[in-house]
Design a protein around this motif. Structure first.
Motif, PDB file in Angstrom:
ATOM      1  N   CYS A  78     -10.776   4.219   3.312  1.00  0.00           N
ATOM      2  CA  CYS A  78     -11.595   4.522   1.981  1.00  0.00           C
ATOM      3  C   CYS A  78     -11.986   5.764   1.631  1.00  0.00           C
ATOM      4  O   CYS A  78     -12.743   6.166   2.756  1.00  0.00           O
ATOM      5  N   PRO A 122      -1.123  -4.017   1.364  1.00  0.00           N
ATOM      6  CA  PRO A 122      -0.849  -3.936   2.984  1.00  0.00           C
ATOM      7  C   PRO A 122      -1.888  -3.040   3.509  1.00  0.00           C
ATOM      8  O   PRO A 122      -2.126  -3.255   4.819  1.00  0.00           O
ATOM      9  N   SER A 123      -2.708  -2.332   3.058  1.00  0.00           N
ATOM     10  CA  SER A 123      -3.841  -1.384   3.430  1.00  0.00           C
ATOM     11  C   SER A 123      -4.859  -1.262   2.538  1.00  0.00           C
ATOM     12  O   SER A 123      -4.538  -1.354   1.111  1.00  0.00           O
ATOM     13  N   LEU A 171     -11.313   1.586   7.131  1.00  0.00           N
ATOM     14  CA  LEU A 171     -10.224   1.219   6.713  1.00  0.00           C
ATOM     15  C   LEU A 171      -9.342   2.480   5.821  1.00  0.00           C
ATOM     16  O   LEU A 171      -8.394   2.093   5.137  1.00  0.00           O
ATOM     17  N   ARG A 192      -8.483  -7.142   0.554  1.00  0.00           N
ATOM     18  CA  ARG A 192      -7.134  -6.477   1.012  1.00  0.00           C
ATOM     19  C   ARG A 192      -6.195  -7.761   0.709  1.00  0.00           C
ATOM     20  O   ARG A 192      -5.291  -7.757  -0.007  1.00  0.00           O
ATOM     21  N   ALA A 223      -3.610   0.374  -3.762  1.00  0.00           N
ATOM     22  CA  ALA A 223      -4.828   0.710  -2.958  1.00  0.00           C
ATOM     23  C   ALA A 223      -5.486   2.000  -3.645  1.00  0.00           C
ATOM     24  O   ALA A 223      -6.515   2.340  -3.776  1.00  0.00           O
ATOM     25  N   HIS A 259     -11.305  -6.363   4.400  1.00  0.00           N
ATOM     26  CA  HIS A 259     -10.088  -7.220   4.910  1.00  0.00           C
ATOM     27  C   HIS A 259      -9.731  -8.418   3.850  1.00  0.00           C
ATOM     28  O   HIS A 259      -8.630  -8.689   3.510  1.00  0.00           O
ATOM     29  N   GLN A 275      -6.182   2.143   2.582  1.00  0.00           N
ATOM     30  CA  GLN A 275      -5.835   3.496   2.383  1.00  0.00           C
ATOM     31  C   GLN A 275      -5.939   4.114   1.092  1.00  0.00           C
ATOM     32  O   GLN A 275      -5.079   3.804   0.533  1.00  0.00           O
TER      33      GLN A 275
END
Length: 184
Positions: A144, A121-122, A142, A115, A4, A112, A124
């Motif tokens: 970002c 997993p996220s 989420l 992702r 991420a 989502h 972030q």
């Protein structure tokens, strides 16, 4: 494997290509900014994962069909690949504003999808780049980082000034990529 903190999610119309209040309804009207194509390729070549999250309610409104949209995205992928880059995933919301879906930004459903498609997993720490507040809101939900570009509806969004406290502002996608790559 993507992470991420090395992911940039882009809105499409107004960030990657010219937007239109009458919608981008054909391959002929799909006019990517040359600097955006090169910026996406530069990100990819520098080890960043690039994804696109785009509301396309013109499908629900009957202005164009899924095949036309697919042709636009084939062209986009080909242009980025020709410049030496790659788009990892394009997530599309084809629904209208009253359809009750969970994917139309500012809801986070498209993110989502990204992702999940990338096996993260996220989101972030990812970057969400858009020209409207709803783009940034979807990303912020989420975790970002928010980036507003002045292209497309960006100047109008900036003039409103609402909800932009956490956003970095750049003239265009290329300006953001210049900053991001220099900051690594």
């Amino acid at each position: 494997m993507p992470t991420a903190n090395r992911l940039v999610i882009l809105d499409r119309d107004g960030v990657i290509n010219r937007d239109s209040d009458q919608y981008v309804t054909s391959l002929e009207e799909f006019l990517p900014y040359p600097s955006a194509i090169e910026a996406m390729a530069r990100l990819s070549r520098s080890g960043w994962t690039v994804a696109v999250a785009t509301n396309q309610s013109g499908i629900a409104r009957g202005y164009y069909d899924a095949a036309t949209l697919a042709a636009m995205h084939r062209r986009l992928n080909a242009l980025v690949e020709a410049a030496g880059g790659e788009i990892a995933h394009i997530a599309v919301c084809p629904h209208g504003p009253d359809d009750g879906c969970d994917c139309r930004k500012p809801l986070p459903g498209l993110l989502h999808q990204i992702r999940d498609a990338l096996g993260l997993p996220s989101l972030q720490g990812a970057w969400m780049v858009g020209d409207s507040l709803r783009d940034l809101q979807a990303g912020e939900t989420l975790g970002c980082h928010s980036v507003l570009v002045r292209t497309g509806k960006g100047e109008h969004t900036l003039a409103k000034g609402e909800g932009l406290d956490n956003a970095r502002v750049f003239d265009d996608l290329a300006g953001f990529v210049d900053w991001l790559l220099a900051a690594q």
